[in-house]
Design a protein around this motif. Structure first.
Motif, PDB file in Angstrom:
ATOM      1  N   HIS A   1       0.831  -1.201   0.000  1.00 14.17           N
ATOM      2  CA  HIS A   1       0.000   0.000   0.000  1.00 14.17           C
ATOM      3  C   HIS A   1       0.869   1.257   0.000  1.00 14.17           C
ATOM      4  CE1 HIS A   1      -2.991   2.937   1.113  1.00 14.17           C
ATOM      5  NE2 HIS A   1      -2.235   3.281   2.131  1.00 14.17           N
TER       6      HIS A   1
ATOM      7  N   ARG B   1       2.599   1.890  -3.301  1.00  8.71           N
ATOM      8  CA  ARG B   1       1.761   2.549  -4.304  1.00  8.71           C
ATOM      9  C   ARG B   1       1.748   4.069  -4.124  1.00  8.71           C
ATOM     10  NH1 ARG B   1       1.441  -1.641  -6.835  1.00  8.71           N
ATOM     11  NH2 ARG B   1      -0.298  -3.102  -6.880  1.00  8.71           N
ATOM     12  N   THR B   2       1.601   4.505  -2.867  1.00  5.81           N
ATOM     13  CA  THR B   2       1.423   5.951  -2.665  1.00  5.81           C
ATOM     14  C   THR B   2       2.740   6.698  -2.430  1.00  5.81           C
ATOM     15  OG1 THR B   2       0.990   5.533  -0.338  1.00  5.81           O
ATOM     16  CG2 THR B   2      -0.933   5.774  -1.761  1.00  5.81           C
ATOM     17  N   GLU B   3       3.729   6.022  -1.833  1.00  6.30           N
ATOM     18  CA  GLU B   3       4.952   6.727  -1.460  1.00  6.30           C
ATOM     19  C   GLU B   3       6.033   6.662  -2.531  1.00  6.30           C
ATOM     20  OE1 GLU B   3       4.769   8.603   1.348  1.00  6.30           O
ATOM     21  OE2 GLU B   3       2.743   7.773   1.266  1.00  6.30           O
TER      22      GLU B   3
ATOM     23  N   LYS C   1       6.199   9.648  -4.724  1.00  9.14           N
ATOM     24  CA  LYS C   1       6.632  10.871  -4.046  1.00  9.14           C
ATOM     25  C   LYS C   1       8.148  10.939  -4.000  1.00  9.14           C
ATOM     26  CE  LYS C   1       2.622  11.101  -0.998  1.00  9.14           C
ATOM     27  NZ  LYS C   1       2.170  10.882   0.379  1.00  9.14           N
TER      28      LYS C   1
ATOM     29  N   THR D   1       5.898   7.186   6.518  1.00  9.23           N
ATOM     30  CA  THR D   1       6.273   8.081   5.413  1.00  9.23           C
ATOM     31  C   THR D   1       7.541   8.854   5.756  1.00  9.23           C
ATOM     32  OG1 THR D   1       3.947   8.281   4.913  1.00  9.23           O
ATOM     33  CG2 THR D   1       5.385   9.859   3.863  1.00  9.23           C
TER      34      THR D   1
ATOM     35  N   CYS E   1       2.999   4.788 -10.000  1.00  3.48           N
ATOM     36  CA  CYS E   1       2.160   3.878  -9.217  1.00  3.48           C
ATOM     37  C   CYS E   1       2.977   2.811  -8.505  1.00  3.48           C
ATOM     38  CB  CYS E   1       1.115   3.205 -10.103  1.00  3.48           C
ATOM     39  SG  CYS E   1       0.199   4.329 -11.144  1.00  3.48           S
TER      40      CYS E   1
ATOM     41  N   GLU F   1      -5.469   3.470  -9.030  1.00  2.00           N
ATOM     42  CA  GLU F   1      -4.290   4.316  -9.186  1.00  2.00           C
ATOM     43  C   GLU F   1      -4.547   5.432 -10.199  1.00  2.00           C
ATOM     44  OE1 GLU F   1      -1.503   4.669  -7.526  1.00  2.00           O
ATOM     45  OE2 GLU F   1      -2.379   3.203  -6.167  1.00  2.00           O
TER      46      GLU F   1
ATOM     47  N   ARG G   1      -6.492   7.973  -8.436  1.00  2.00           N
ATOM     48  CA  ARG G   1      -5.656   8.733  -7.499  1.00  2.00           C
ATOM     49  C   ARG G   1      -4.823   9.778  -8.222  1.00  2.00           C
ATOM     50  NH1 ARG G   1      -3.442   4.069  -4.224  1.00  2.00           N
ATOM     51  NH2 ARG G   1      -5.026   3.730  -2.640  1.00  2.00           N
TER      52      ARG G   1
END
Lengths: 114, 411
Positions: free
Chosen positions: B11, B14-16, B19, B61, B139, B218, B221
Protein backbone atom coordinates in the motif's frame (compact mmCIF):
# COMPACT_ATOMS: atom_id res chain seq x y z
CA UNK A 1 -12.77 10.08 -49.27
CA UNK A 2 -13.73 13.47 -50.63
CA UNK A 3 -15.59 16.25 -48.88
CA UNK A 4 -19.07 17.34 -49.83
CA UNK A 5 -21.27 20.10 -48.50
CA UNK A 6 -24.97 19.67 -47.98
CA UNK A 7 -26.85 22.95 -47.94
CA UNK A 8 -30.25 22.99 -46.27
CA UNK A 9 -32.74 25.27 -47.99
CA UNK A 10 -36.32 26.07 -47.24
CA UNK A 11 -38.94 28.81 -47.64
CA UNK A 12 -38.53 31.49 -45.00
CA UNK A 13 -41.01 31.36 -42.13
CA UNK A 14 -40.41 34.66 -40.33
CA UNK A 15 -43.54 34.31 -38.26
CA UNK A 16 -42.99 30.73 -37.16
CA UNK A 17 -42.51 30.62 -33.37
CA UNK A 18 -41.96 27.03 -32.27
CA UNK A 19 -42.82 26.03 -28.71
CA UNK A 20 -39.83 25.01 -26.55
CA UNK A 21 -40.85 21.33 -26.78
CA UNK A 22 -41.03 21.57 -30.56
CA UNK A 23 -37.56 23.11 -30.59
CA UNK A 24 -36.26 20.32 -28.40
CA UNK A 25 -37.81 17.68 -30.61
CA UNK A 26 -36.40 19.32 -33.71
CA UNK A 27 -32.90 19.47 -32.24
CA UNK A 28 -33.13 15.77 -31.41
CA UNK A 29 -34.16 14.90 -34.96
CA UNK A 30 -31.27 16.86 -36.41
CA UNK A 31 -28.81 15.41 -33.94
CA UNK A 32 -30.00 11.85 -34.61
CA UNK A 33 -29.50 12.36 -38.33
CA UNK A 34 -26.06 13.97 -37.91
CA UNK A 35 -25.14 11.34 -35.31
CA UNK A 36 -25.92 8.65 -37.89
CA UNK A 37 -23.46 10.23 -40.32
CA UNK A 38 -20.86 10.63 -37.58
CA UNK A 39 -21.31 6.96 -36.58
CA UNK A 40 -20.16 6.04 -40.08
CA UNK A 41 -17.05 8.16 -39.58
CA UNK A 42 -18.22 10.51 -42.35
CA UNK A 43 -18.83 13.69 -40.38
CA UNK A 44 -16.81 16.83 -41.12
CA UNK A 45 -18.43 19.86 -39.52
CA UNK A 46 -21.77 21.59 -39.37
CA UNK A 47 -23.40 24.90 -38.58
CA UNK A 48 -26.92 26.10 -38.23
CA UNK A 49 -27.49 29.63 -39.51
CA UNK A 50 -29.43 32.21 -37.52
CA UNK A 51 -32.15 34.59 -38.66
CA UNK A 52 -30.32 37.86 -38.87
CA UNK A 53 -28.37 38.75 -41.96
CA UNK A 54 -27.46 41.52 -44.34
CA UNK A 55 -26.88 41.41 -48.06
CA UNK A 56 -24.20 43.48 -49.79
CA UNK A 57 -24.70 44.38 -53.44
CA UNK A 58 -22.05 45.25 -55.99
CA UNK A 59 -23.09 48.91 -55.97
CA UNK A 60 -22.48 49.08 -52.23
CA UNK A 61 -26.17 48.91 -51.29
CA UNK A 62 -26.95 46.89 -48.16
CA UNK A 63 -30.30 45.22 -47.55
CA UNK A 64 -31.50 43.80 -44.29
CA UNK A 65 -32.14 40.12 -43.79
CA UNK A 66 -31.70 37.22 -46.12
CA UNK A 67 -35.43 37.20 -46.94
CA UNK A 68 -35.85 40.31 -49.05
CA UNK A 69 -35.68 38.95 -52.57
CA UNK A 70 -35.39 35.20 -52.24
CA UNK A 71 -38.00 32.49 -52.20
CA UNK A 72 -35.89 30.28 -49.96
CA UNK A 73 -33.17 30.73 -47.41
CA UNK A 74 -30.18 28.67 -46.36
CA UNK A 75 -30.83 27.29 -42.89
CA UNK A 76 -27.48 25.65 -42.35
CA UNK A 77 -24.96 23.23 -43.77
CA UNK A 78 -22.99 20.11 -42.99
CA UNK A 79 -19.69 18.97 -44.46
CA UNK A 80 -19.45 15.20 -44.88
CA UNK A 81 -16.86 12.74 -46.17
CA UNK A 82 -18.00 10.44 -48.94
CA UNK A 83 -16.52 8.44 -51.83
CA UNK A 84 -18.51 10.25 -54.49
CA UNK A 85 -21.59 12.39 -55.03
CA UNK A 86 -23.97 9.41 -54.91
CA UNK A 87 -22.49 8.24 -51.65
CA UNK A 88 -22.97 11.77 -50.30
CA UNK A 89 -26.53 11.86 -51.62
CA UNK A 90 -27.27 8.61 -49.76
CA UNK A 91 -26.20 10.33 -46.54
CA UNK A 92 -28.70 13.12 -47.21
CA UNK A 93 -31.60 10.66 -46.88
CA UNK A 94 -33.43 11.21 -43.62
CA UNK A 95 -32.34 14.83 -43.32
CA UNK A 96 -34.99 16.58 -41.19
CA UNK A 97 -35.25 19.52 -43.63
CA UNK A 98 -37.00 17.11 -46.02
CA UNK A 99 -39.83 16.76 -43.50
CA UNK A 100 -40.06 20.54 -43.07
CA UNK A 101 -40.88 21.30 -46.69
CA UNK A 102 -37.28 22.08 -47.56
CA UNK A 103 -34.59 20.34 -49.57
CA UNK A 104 -30.92 19.46 -49.45
CA UNK A 105 -28.42 20.59 -52.05
CA UNK A 106 -25.36 18.35 -52.19
CA UNK A 107 -22.21 19.92 -53.63
CA UNK A 108 -18.64 18.76 -53.98
CA UNK A 109 -16.03 20.88 -52.27
CA UNK A 110 -13.22 22.03 -54.54
CA UNK A 111 -9.73 21.65 -53.18
CA UNK A 112 -7.86 24.80 -54.05
CA UNK A 113 -4.11 24.45 -53.81
CA UNK A 114 -2.53 27.87 -54.03
CA UNK B 1 3.20 -8.34 12.74
CA UNK B 2 4.41 -9.80 9.49
CA UNK B 3 0.93 -10.03 8.08
CA UNK B 4 0.39 -6.35 8.80
CA UNK B 5 3.61 -5.58 7.01
CA UNK B 6 2.53 -7.61 4.04
CA UNK B 7 -0.48 -5.41 3.66
CA UNK B 8 1.05 -2.10 4.58
CA UNK B 9 4.17 -2.18 2.47
CA UNK B 10 2.48 -2.72 -0.93
CA UNK B 11 0.00 0.00 0.00
CA UNK B 12 2.78 2.41 0.94
CA UNK B 13 4.65 1.39 -2.15
CA UNK B 14 1.76 2.55 -4.30
CA UNK B 15 1.42 5.95 -2.66
CA UNK B 16 4.95 6.73 -1.46
CA UNK B 17 7.05 5.43 -4.34
CA UNK B 18 6.02 8.22 -6.68
CA UNK B 19 6.63 10.87 -4.05
CA UNK B 20 10.19 9.86 -3.32
CA UNK B 21 11.16 9.05 -6.88
CA UNK B 22 9.70 12.35 -8.14
CA UNK B 23 11.48 14.47 -5.54
CA UNK B 24 14.78 12.72 -6.23
CA UNK B 25 14.42 12.97 -10.00
CA UNK B 26 13.75 16.65 -9.52
CA UNK B 27 17.09 16.93 -7.71
CA UNK B 28 19.10 14.84 -10.20
CA UNK B 29 17.27 15.86 -13.35
CA UNK B 30 15.11 13.55 -15.46
CA UNK B 31 18.26 12.41 -17.29
CA UNK B 32 19.14 10.35 -14.24
CA UNK B 33 15.74 8.94 -13.49
CA UNK B 34 17.17 5.42 -13.04
CA UNK B 35 19.29 6.55 -10.11
CA UNK B 36 16.20 8.02 -8.48
CA UNK B 37 14.37 4.75 -9.11
CA UNK B 38 17.20 2.63 -7.70
CA UNK B 39 17.51 4.67 -4.53
CA UNK B 40 13.75 4.58 -4.02
CA UNK B 41 13.63 0.81 -4.57
CA UNK B 42 16.53 0.31 -2.12
CA UNK B 43 14.67 2.38 0.44
CA UNK B 44 11.61 0.17 0.20
CA UNK B 45 13.74 -2.96 0.36
CA UNK B 46 15.29 -1.74 3.59
CA UNK B 47 11.84 -0.88 4.91
CA UNK B 48 10.62 -4.41 4.25
CA UNK B 49 13.60 -5.89 6.09
CA UNK B 50 13.70 -3.50 9.02
CA UNK B 51 9.99 -3.32 9.69
CA UNK B 52 9.76 -7.09 9.54
CA UNK B 53 12.17 -7.31 12.46
CA UNK B 54 11.47 -4.16 14.46
CA UNK B 55 7.89 -3.42 13.59
CA UNK B 56 6.45 -0.51 11.69
CA UNK B 57 7.66 2.96 12.72
CA UNK B 58 5.15 5.49 14.00
CA UNK B 59 5.32 7.60 10.87
CA UNK B 60 6.23 5.28 7.98
CA UNK B 61 6.27 8.08 5.41
CA UNK B 62 8.76 10.16 7.40
CA UNK B 63 10.88 7.05 7.91
CA UNK B 64 10.96 6.37 4.18
CA UNK B 65 11.86 9.99 3.43
CA UNK B 66 14.73 10.05 5.91
CA UNK B 67 16.15 6.79 4.61
CA UNK B 68 15.83 7.97 1.01
CA UNK B 69 17.62 11.18 1.91
CA UNK B 70 20.50 9.34 3.58
CA UNK B 71 20.78 6.86 0.77
CA UNK B 72 21.00 9.72 -1.70
CA UNK B 73 23.83 11.35 0.21
CA UNK B 74 25.67 8.02 0.45
CA UNK B 75 25.19 7.47 -3.22
CA UNK B 76 26.61 10.87 -4.07
CA UNK B 77 29.64 10.35 -1.85
CA UNK B 78 30.32 6.92 -3.27
CA UNK B 79 29.69 7.59 -6.89
CA UNK B 80 32.19 10.15 -8.09
CA UNK B 81 31.37 9.95 -11.78
CA UNK B 82 27.68 10.45 -11.25
CA UNK B 83 28.42 13.23 -8.82
CA UNK B 84 30.46 15.06 -11.41
CA UNK B 85 27.74 14.72 -14.02
CA UNK B 86 25.05 16.03 -11.74
CA UNK B 87 27.17 18.78 -10.22
CA UNK B 88 28.06 20.02 -13.69
CA UNK B 89 24.47 19.88 -14.80
CA UNK B 90 23.21 21.61 -11.70
CA UNK B 91 26.15 23.99 -11.58
CA UNK B 92 26.77 23.20 -7.99
CA UNK B 93 30.00 22.18 -6.28
CA UNK B 94 30.40 18.67 -4.94
CA UNK B 95 30.32 20.00 -1.43
CA UNK B 96 27.11 21.90 -1.98
CA UNK B 97 25.50 18.80 -3.41
CA UNK B 98 26.43 16.46 -0.57
CA UNK B 99 25.42 19.07 1.95
CA UNK B 100 22.24 19.85 0.09
CA UNK B 101 18.99 19.36 1.91
CA UNK B 102 16.51 17.40 -0.11
CA UNK B 103 13.25 19.28 0.08
CA UNK B 104 10.61 16.90 1.36
CA UNK B 105 7.99 19.47 2.27
CA UNK B 106 4.43 18.57 1.20
CA UNK B 107 4.48 21.40 -1.36
CA UNK B 108 7.61 20.16 -3.06
CA UNK B 109 6.41 16.55 -2.96
CA UNK B 110 3.15 17.58 -4.61
CA UNK B 111 4.84 19.75 -7.24
CA UNK B 112 7.42 17.10 -8.04
CA UNK B 113 4.73 14.47 -8.60
CA UNK B 114 2.85 16.73 -10.99
CA UNK B 115 6.07 17.60 -12.82
CA UNK B 116 6.83 13.89 -13.11
CA UNK B 117 3.36 13.25 -14.59
CA UNK B 118 3.94 15.88 -17.26
CA UNK B 119 7.40 14.50 -18.02
CA UNK B 120 6.28 10.87 -18.37
CA UNK B 121 3.30 11.78 -20.53
CA UNK B 122 5.49 13.75 -22.89
CA UNK B 123 4.17 13.51 -26.47
CA UNK B 124 7.59 12.41 -27.76
CA UNK B 125 7.07 8.85 -26.48
CA UNK B 126 4.32 6.42 -27.57
CA UNK B 127 1.19 6.28 -25.44
CA UNK B 128 1.70 2.65 -24.37
CA UNK B 129 5.15 3.61 -23.07
CA UNK B 130 3.63 6.57 -21.25
CA UNK B 131 1.22 4.19 -19.54
CA UNK B 132 3.99 1.71 -18.73
CA UNK B 133 6.26 4.38 -17.27
CA UNK B 134 3.39 5.88 -15.30
CA UNK B 135 2.60 2.47 -13.81
CA UNK B 136 6.23 1.93 -12.86
CA UNK B 137 7.20 5.39 -11.61
CA UNK B 138 3.94 6.97 -10.53
CA UNK B 139 2.16 3.88 -9.22
CA UNK B 140 5.15 1.84 -8.04
CA UNK B 141 4.03 -1.24 -9.99
CA UNK B 142 6.52 -4.08 -10.45
CA UNK B 143 7.58 -5.07 -13.96
CA UNK B 144 5.77 -8.41 -13.64
CA UNK B 145 2.55 -6.64 -12.64
CA UNK B 146 2.82 -4.34 -15.64
CA UNK B 147 3.48 -7.35 -17.87
CA UNK B 148 0.41 -9.06 -16.44
CA UNK B 149 -1.76 -5.99 -17.01
CA UNK B 150 -0.62 -5.69 -20.65
CA UNK B 151 -0.81 -9.48 -21.19
CA UNK B 152 2.86 -9.32 -22.08
CA UNK B 153 6.13 -10.59 -20.58
CA UNK B 154 8.74 -8.99 -18.34
CA UNK B 155 11.33 -8.80 -21.08
CA UNK B 156 9.09 -6.87 -23.47
CA UNK B 157 8.03 -4.45 -20.76
CA UNK B 158 11.61 -3.90 -19.61
CA UNK B 159 12.67 -3.16 -23.16
CA UNK B 160 9.75 -0.81 -23.70
CA UNK B 161 10.45 1.17 -20.55
CA UNK B 162 14.16 1.28 -21.26
CA UNK B 163 13.54 2.64 -24.75
CA UNK B 164 11.07 5.20 -23.45
CA UNK B 165 13.60 6.53 -20.93
CA UNK B 166 16.26 6.70 -23.65
CA UNK B 167 13.85 8.69 -25.79
CA UNK B 168 13.10 11.11 -22.95
CA UNK B 169 16.85 11.70 -22.66
CA UNK B 170 17.32 12.12 -26.42
CA UNK B 171 14.48 14.62 -26.55
CA UNK B 172 15.91 16.45 -23.56
CA UNK B 173 12.62 16.28 -21.71
CA UNK B 174 12.97 18.01 -18.37
CA UNK B 175 11.03 18.00 -15.13
CA UNK B 176 10.08 21.64 -15.64
CA UNK B 177 6.42 22.51 -15.36
CA UNK B 178 5.01 23.29 -18.84
CA UNK B 179 4.73 26.95 -19.74
CA UNK B 180 1.33 28.60 -19.58
CA UNK B 181 1.00 28.47 -23.38
CA UNK B 182 1.71 24.75 -23.48
CA UNK B 183 -0.19 23.84 -20.35
CA UNK B 184 -3.63 23.04 -21.74
CA UNK B 185 -2.26 20.82 -24.50
CA UNK B 186 0.18 19.01 -22.23
CA UNK B 187 -2.48 18.59 -19.56
CA UNK B 188 -4.83 17.10 -22.13
CA UNK B 189 -2.10 14.58 -23.00
CA UNK B 190 -1.63 13.69 -19.31
CA UNK B 191 -5.37 13.29 -18.83
CA UNK B 192 -5.63 11.12 -21.95
CA UNK B 193 -2.91 8.82 -20.61
CA UNK B 194 -4.69 8.55 -17.24
CA UNK B 195 -7.92 7.79 -19.09
CA UNK B 196 -6.19 4.98 -21.01
CA UNK B 197 -4.56 3.72 -17.82
CA UNK B 198 -8.00 3.46 -16.25
CA UNK B 199 -9.41 1.70 -19.33
CA UNK B 200 -6.48 -0.71 -19.28
CA UNK B 201 -7.69 -1.81 -15.86
CA UNK B 202 -11.40 -1.62 -16.57
CA UNK B 203 -11.49 -3.39 -19.92
CA UNK B 204 -8.30 -5.46 -19.67
CA UNK B 205 -8.44 -9.11 -20.70
CA UNK B 206 -6.20 -9.94 -17.74
CA UNK B 207 -7.76 -12.49 -15.37
CA UNK B 208 -6.16 -10.83 -12.36
CA UNK B 209 -9.19 -9.01 -10.95
CA UNK B 210 -7.45 -7.36 -7.99
CA UNK B 211 -4.66 -6.08 -10.21
CA UNK B 212 -7.22 -4.59 -12.57
CA UNK B 213 -8.95 -2.85 -9.69
CA UNK B 214 -5.58 -1.50 -8.52
CA UNK B 215 -4.96 -0.06 -11.96
CA UNK B 216 -8.27 1.77 -11.92
CA UNK B 217 -7.76 3.01 -8.39
CA UNK B 218 -4.29 4.32 -9.19
CA UNK B 219 -5.55 6.10 -12.31
CA UNK B 220 -8.21 7.72 -10.13
CA UNK B 221 -5.66 8.73 -7.50
CA UNK B 222 -3.36 10.31 -10.08
CA UNK B 223 -6.21 12.22 -11.71
CA UNK B 224 -7.24 13.39 -8.28
CA UNK B 225 -3.71 14.74 -7.73
CA UNK B 226 -4.26 17.07 -10.68
CA UNK B 227 -7.18 18.71 -8.90
CA UNK B 228 -4.93 19.72 -6.01
CA UNK B 229 -3.13 22.32 -8.10
CA UNK B 230 -4.91 25.44 -9.30
CA UNK B 231 -3.49 25.41 -12.82
CA UNK B 232 -4.21 21.73 -13.42
CA UNK B 233 -7.64 21.68 -11.78
CA UNK B 234 -9.39 22.14 -15.13
CA UNK B 235 -13.03 21.22 -15.86
CA UNK B 236 -12.05 18.26 -18.06
CA UNK B 237 -9.89 16.84 -15.25
CA UNK B 238 -12.95 16.87 -13.01
CA UNK B 239 -14.98 15.27 -15.81
CA UNK B 240 -12.50 12.41 -15.98
CA UNK B 241 -12.75 11.85 -12.22
CA UNK B 242 -16.55 11.72 -12.58
CA UNK B 243 -16.21 9.19 -15.40
CA UNK B 244 -13.87 7.01 -13.35
CA UNK B 245 -16.15 7.14 -10.30
CA UNK B 246 -19.24 6.14 -12.31
CA UNK B 247 -17.44 3.24 -13.98
CA UNK B 248 -15.84 2.08 -10.75
CA UNK B 249 -19.24 2.05 -9.04
CA UNK B 250 -20.05 -1.12 -11.00
CA UNK B 251 -16.84 -2.94 -10.15
CA UNK B 252 -18.42 -5.45 -7.77
CA UNK B 253 -21.40 -5.99 -10.04
CA UNK B 254 -19.67 -6.47 -13.38
CA UNK B 255 -17.30 -9.32 -12.57
CA UNK B 256 -18.35 -12.56 -10.87
CA UNK B 257 -16.32 -14.76 -8.52
CA UNK B 258 -14.82 -16.62 -11.51
CA UNK B 259 -13.55 -13.36 -12.98
CA UNK B 260 -16.14 -13.45 -15.78
CA UNK B 261 -17.76 -10.31 -17.09
CA UNK B 262 -21.43 -9.77 -16.25
CA UNK B 263 -23.22 -7.66 -18.85
CA UNK B 264 -24.73 -4.34 -17.80
CA UNK B 265 -28.33 -5.49 -18.24
CA UNK B 266 -27.75 -8.58 -16.11
CA UNK B 267 -25.97 -6.93 -13.21
CA UNK B 268 -27.28 -7.01 -9.65
CA UNK B 269 -27.93 -3.30 -9.21
CA UNK B 270 -27.83 -3.50 -5.43
CA UNK B 271 -24.10 -4.10 -5.85
CA UNK B 272 -23.57 -0.75 -7.53
CA UNK B 273 -21.56 1.46 -5.19
CA UNK B 274 -23.76 4.42 -4.23
CA UNK B 275 -20.94 6.34 -2.61
CA UNK B 276 -18.91 6.33 -5.81
CA UNK B 277 -21.97 7.33 -7.84
CA UNK B 278 -22.47 10.32 -5.53
CA UNK B 279 -18.78 11.24 -5.79
CA UNK B 280 -19.11 11.05 -9.56
CA UNK B 281 -22.10 13.38 -9.50
CA UNK B 282 -20.17 15.85 -7.38
CA UNK B 283 -17.27 15.92 -9.85
CA UNK B 284 -19.59 16.00 -12.85
CA UNK B 285 -21.09 19.20 -11.41
CA UNK B 286 -17.62 20.62 -10.87
CA UNK B 287 -16.74 19.87 -14.48
CA UNK B 288 -19.67 21.92 -15.76
CA UNK B 289 -17.76 25.19 -16.02
CA UNK B 290 -15.77 26.84 -18.76
CA UNK B 291 -16.35 26.99 -22.49
CA UNK B 292 -15.01 23.71 -23.71
CA UNK B 293 -16.93 20.45 -23.85
CA UNK B 294 -14.41 17.62 -24.11
CA UNK B 295 -14.93 13.94 -24.77
CA UNK B 296 -14.34 13.41 -21.04
CA UNK B 297 -17.39 15.57 -20.28
CA UNK B 298 -19.54 13.63 -22.74
CA UNK B 299 -18.31 10.22 -21.61
CA UNK B 300 -18.83 11.18 -17.96
CA UNK B 301 -22.40 12.26 -18.75
CA UNK B 302 -23.03 8.97 -20.60
CA UNK B 303 -21.63 7.07 -17.62
CA UNK B 304 -23.86 9.12 -15.31
CA UNK B 305 -26.98 8.04 -17.19
CA UNK B 306 -25.83 4.44 -16.97
CA UNK B 307 -25.95 4.70 -13.18
CA UNK B 308 -29.64 5.62 -13.35
CA UNK B 309 -32.16 2.84 -12.97
CA UNK B 310 -35.39 4.81 -13.40
CA UNK B 311 -37.11 6.37 -16.41
CA UNK B 312 -36.03 4.13 -19.18
CA UNK B 313 -36.95 6.37 -22.10
CA UNK B 314 -35.42 9.59 -20.79
CA UNK B 315 -32.26 7.73 -19.89
CA UNK B 316 -31.66 6.19 -23.32
CA UNK B 317 -32.78 9.29 -25.16
CA UNK B 318 -30.15 11.30 -23.27
CA UNK B 319 -27.48 8.65 -23.82
CA UNK B 320 -28.24 8.71 -27.56
CA UNK B 321 -27.90 12.51 -27.73
CA UNK B 322 -24.59 12.37 -25.87
CA UNK B 323 -23.24 9.73 -28.22
CA UNK B 324 -24.36 11.86 -31.18
CA UNK B 325 -22.26 14.70 -29.80
CA UNK B 326 -19.32 12.48 -28.89
CA UNK B 327 -19.12 11.08 -32.41
CA UNK B 328 -19.13 14.56 -33.92
CA UNK B 329 -16.22 15.43 -31.65
CA UNK B 330 -14.23 12.24 -32.19
CA UNK B 331 -15.18 9.12 -34.13
CA UNK B 332 -14.41 5.72 -32.67
CA UNK B 333 -15.85 2.31 -33.60
CA UNK B 334 -16.78 1.65 -29.96
CA UNK B 335 -18.76 4.91 -29.76
CA UNK B 336 -20.46 4.14 -33.10
CA UNK B 337 -21.57 0.72 -31.83
CA UNK B 338 -22.73 2.04 -28.46
CA UNK B 339 -24.58 4.88 -30.16
CA UNK B 340 -26.49 2.39 -32.28
CA UNK B 341 -27.44 0.35 -29.22
CA UNK B 342 -28.72 3.53 -27.54
CA UNK B 343 -30.63 4.34 -30.74
CA UNK B 344 -32.43 1.00 -30.49
CA UNK B 345 -33.36 1.68 -26.86
CA UNK B 346 -34.51 5.25 -27.56
CA UNK B 347 -36.02 5.11 -31.05
CA UNK B 348 -36.76 1.45 -31.64
CA UNK B 349 -35.02 -1.60 -33.08
CA UNK B 350 -36.09 -1.18 -36.73
CA UNK B 351 -34.47 2.24 -36.92
CA UNK B 352 -31.32 0.97 -35.21
CA UNK B 353 -30.97 -2.06 -37.51
CA UNK B 354 -31.15 0.25 -40.49
CA UNK B 355 -28.40 2.45 -39.07
CA UNK B 356 -26.29 -0.48 -37.87
CA UNK B 357 -26.10 -1.92 -41.39
CA UNK B 358 -24.44 1.32 -42.53
CA UNK B 359 -21.62 1.13 -39.99
CA UNK B 360 -19.57 -1.39 -41.98
CA UNK B 361 -17.34 -2.51 -39.14
CA UNK B 362 -16.94 -6.06 -40.50
CA UNK B 363 -13.56 -6.59 -38.83
CA UNK B 364 -14.98 -6.04 -35.37
CA UNK B 365 -16.66 -8.98 -33.61
CA UNK B 366 -18.65 -6.50 -31.51
CA UNK B 367 -20.30 -5.25 -34.69
CA UNK B 368 -21.81 -8.67 -35.35
CA UNK B 369 -22.63 -9.05 -31.68
CA UNK B 370 -24.56 -5.75 -31.88
CA UNK B 371 -26.44 -6.90 -34.98
CA UNK B 372 -27.31 -10.15 -33.17
CA UNK B 373 -28.55 -8.14 -30.22
CA UNK B 374 -30.71 -5.89 -32.43
CA UNK B 375 -32.26 -8.82 -34.34
CA UNK B 376 -32.90 -10.92 -31.21
CA UNK B 377 -36.52 -9.84 -30.83
CA UNK B 378 -37.55 -9.38 -34.47
CA UNK B 379 -35.72 -12.27 -36.10
CA UNK B 380 -34.04 -14.80 -33.76
CA UNK B 381 -32.72 -16.96 -36.62
CA UNK B 382 -30.92 -14.01 -38.14
CA UNK B 383 -29.71 -12.98 -34.69
CA UNK B 384 -28.19 -16.44 -34.18
CA UNK B 385 -26.40 -16.15 -37.53
CA UNK B 386 -24.86 -12.84 -36.53
CA UNK B 387 -23.78 -14.21 -33.15
CA UNK B 388 -22.11 -17.14 -34.87
CA UNK B 389 -20.09 -14.76 -37.09
CA UNK B 390 -19.18 -12.80 -33.96
CA UNK B 391 -17.92 -16.00 -32.28
CA UNK B 392 -15.64 -16.71 -35.26
CA UNK B 393 -14.23 -13.16 -35.13
CA UNK B 394 -13.85 -12.93 -31.34
CA UNK B 395 -10.25 -13.06 -30.13
CA UNK B 396 -10.51 -14.38 -26.57
CA UNK B 397 -12.10 -17.54 -25.19
CA UNK B 398 -14.00 -15.42 -22.70
CA UNK B 399 -15.65 -13.40 -25.48
CA UNK B 400 -16.46 -16.56 -27.43
CA UNK B 401 -18.16 -18.12 -24.39
CA UNK B 402 -20.24 -15.03 -23.77
CA UNK B 403 -21.35 -14.90 -27.40
CA UNK B 404 -22.10 -18.63 -27.42
CA UNK B 405 -24.45 -18.06 -24.52
CA UNK B 406 -26.15 -15.22 -26.40
CA UNK B 407 -26.50 -17.39 -29.49
CA UNK B 408 -28.08 -20.23 -27.49
CA UNK B 409 -30.68 -17.79 -26.17
CA UNK B 410 -31.88 -17.16 -29.72
CA UNK B 411 -33.27 -20.64 -30.19
Amino acid sequence: MKEFMMIFRMAPMPNFQPAPEQMQESIKQWQDWIGGIAAQGKFGSTNQLGFTGKTLKADGAVTDGPYAEVKEIVGGYIIVKANDIDDALALAKGCPILYMGGHVEVRDIMQINP
Amino acid sequence: MLSRNDELIPHLFRTEFRKIVSVLANVFGLQHIEVAEDITSDTFLLAAETWGKKGIPENPTAWLCTVAKNKTKDYLKRNQIFQQKVTTALQRTTEQLTEMEIDLTPENIMDSQLQMMFALCHPSIPVESQIGLSLRILCGFGIDEIADAFLSNKETINKRLFRAKEKLREENVSMDFPTEVELEKRLYAVVTTLYLLFNEGYYSASQNTSLRKDLCLEALRLTYLLTAHKTTNQPFVNALIALMCFHSSRFEARINAEGELILYEEQDRSLWNKELIEKGEEYLNRSATGERITKFHLEAAIAYWHTQTENHHEKWSNILQLYNQLLQLEYSPAAALNRTYALAKANGYANAINEALKLKLENNHLYFSLLGELYKEVNPTKAAEYFSIAIKKAKTEKDKLLLQRKMNECK
